[in-house]
Design a protein around this motif. Structure first.
Motif, mmCIF file in Angstrom:
data_model
loop_
_atom_site.group_PDB
_atom_site.id
_atom_site.type_symbol
_atom_site.label_atom_id
_atom_site.label_comp_id
_atom_site.label_asym_id
_atom_site.label_seq_id
_atom_site.Cartn_x
_atom_site.Cartn_y
_atom_site.Cartn_z
ATOM 1 N N ALA A 1 -27.229 -15.010 28.439
ATOM 2 C CA ALA A 1 -26.601 -14.887 27.343
ATOM 3 C C ALA A 1 -25.200 -15.413 27.373
ATOM 4 O O ALA A 1 -24.648 -16.112 26.536
ATOM 5 N N ARG A 2 -24.714 -15.004 28.636
ATOM 6 C CA ARG A 2 -23.056 -15.584 29.076
ATOM 7 C C ARG A 2 -23.140 -17.196 29.059
ATOM 8 O O ARG A 2 -22.226 -17.780 28.400
ATOM 9 N N ALA A 3 -24.216 -17.767 29.558
ATOM 10 C CA ALA A 3 -24.238 -19.131 29.859
ATOM 11 C C ALA A 3 -24.358 -19.934 28.519
ATOM 12 O O ALA A 3 -23.801 -20.989 28.440
ATOM 13 N N THR A 4 -25.196 -19.372 27.564
ATOM 14 C CA THR A 4 -25.612 -20.133 26.478
ATOM 15 C C THR A 4 -24.926 -19.543 25.225
ATOM 16 O O THR A 4 -24.919 -20.263 24.078
ATOM 17 N N HIS A 5 -24.239 -18.453 25.294
ATOM 18 C CA HIS A 5 -23.601 -17.661 24.065
ATOM 19 C C HIS A 5 -24.501 -17.412 22.887
ATOM 20 O O HIS A 5 -24.350 -17.385 21.705
#
Length: 319
Positions: free
Chosen positions: A92-96
């Motif tokens: 989730a953090r890497a792709t938003h």
């Protein structure tokens, strides 16, 4: 080309050597976005995804799904042949992305069944007419070995995870038992993956040649060129072992919807499976031989199948 925010989904297929990443619109793979990254050039999945997003002009996907070569439990994946941490929070953090999911790579392949062109399937064993409403079985042979049972139900498709490659290697003949002993002496336990995988080809070649070394790729080249009798014997023995294993799996899973072989080693072995008698080894089950002969076997030749399956998984989860 730029893509407006929240109009695409991101899908990735993380193997032991390479990671493929792409964007989709719904279940349609945007082929112009398919990118491949060598894992050895990155320290983490986050770095790979950040590179892909930058390569795509800072795309902001609404959802993301990655397929990993390893077991997945409670949103966390343990890579079998790669030292990367993969979990939903990191994804989730890497792709938003607002929605994220992690699948075992064979599960993603299972979700692709029925969504690939007919040209992607090569029939190896002709069984009774396959019925896609019946259970199906995906068998992956590449860097490792694994399976994914596929069940199509009135409420949707269910693809269960497994780690079948680490189960014990069947031993039927005296040669089988000698091979199992050879592998066990080297690695402590003779598993299916120690024979049916890229490195497994090397193990079998070493067994047949009193320890000579050759990579799986070199073995397949020598077999194709007919330049090394031991390489052809290696492929022949691996074909027979594959038949034994698939026959056992067929009895456990009853995949009347067909058995689908995926992965780089499956595709490499594909041209030899008929010649070297995989069907006979598969059906060598005594009084159940005729029963096992009912199951058709196909090689799937589509590099994007796990990406397509991930897209269909996300689509079904959002319905």
């Amino acid at each position: 080309m730029s893509y407006p925010s929240d109009t695409t989904t991101l899908v990735a297929d993380i193997g032991g050597t390479n990671t493929r990443v792409a964007l989709t619109r719904g279940t349609d793979l945007l082929s112009e976005t398919v990118s491949r990254y060598r894992n050895a050039e990155f320290d983490s999945l986050t770095q790979v995804l950040e590179q892909f997003i930058a390569d795509q002009g800072g795309v902001d996907p609404t959802a993301a799904c990655v397929a990993v070569a390893g077991p997945v439990h409670n949103g966390t994946a343990k890579m079998t042949n790669l030292d990367w941490a993969v979990d939903e929070a990191t994804l989730a953090r890497a792709t938003h992305a607002e929605t994220v999911a992690i699948l075992n790579d064979l599960q993603a392949q299972g979700h692709a069944l029925g969504h690939l062109p007919d040209s992607a399937h090569v029939e190896i064993v002709k069984g009774a007419k396959s019925d896609s409403n019946q259970p199906q079985l995906v068998v992956g042979i590449g860097t490792g070995f694994n399976i994914a049972p596929v069940h199509n139900t009135p409420n949707g498709r269910i693809v269960t995870a497994a780690e079948a490659g680490h189960a014990g290697l069947p031993a039927v003949t005296s040669q089988d038992r000698a091979l199992a002993d050879y592998v066990a002496q080297e690695y402590g336990f003779a598993s299916i993956e120690d024979v049916l995988s890229g490195r497994g080809l090397s193990h079998v070649y070493g067994f047949l040649t009193d320890g000579r070394e050759m990579t799986g790729h070199e073995i397949m080249q020598a077999c194709a060129n007919n330049s090394d009798p031991a390489a052809r014997e290696t492929v022949k023995l691996c074909t027979r072992k594959l038949g034994q294993v698939i026959g056992d799996l067929a009895l456990v899973q009853l995949p009347f919807g067909g058995i689908y072989l995926v992965g780089g080693v499956s595709c490499a072995l594909g041209p030899y499976l008929t010649e070297f008698g995989m069907a006979d080894a598969m059906a060598d089950k005594g009084r159940f031989s005729d029963f096992v002969a009912q199951f058709g076997v196909y090689v799937v030749q589509d590099d994007y199948a796990a990406l397509i399956g991930s897209a269909h998984y996300l689509n079904a989860a959002g319905e």
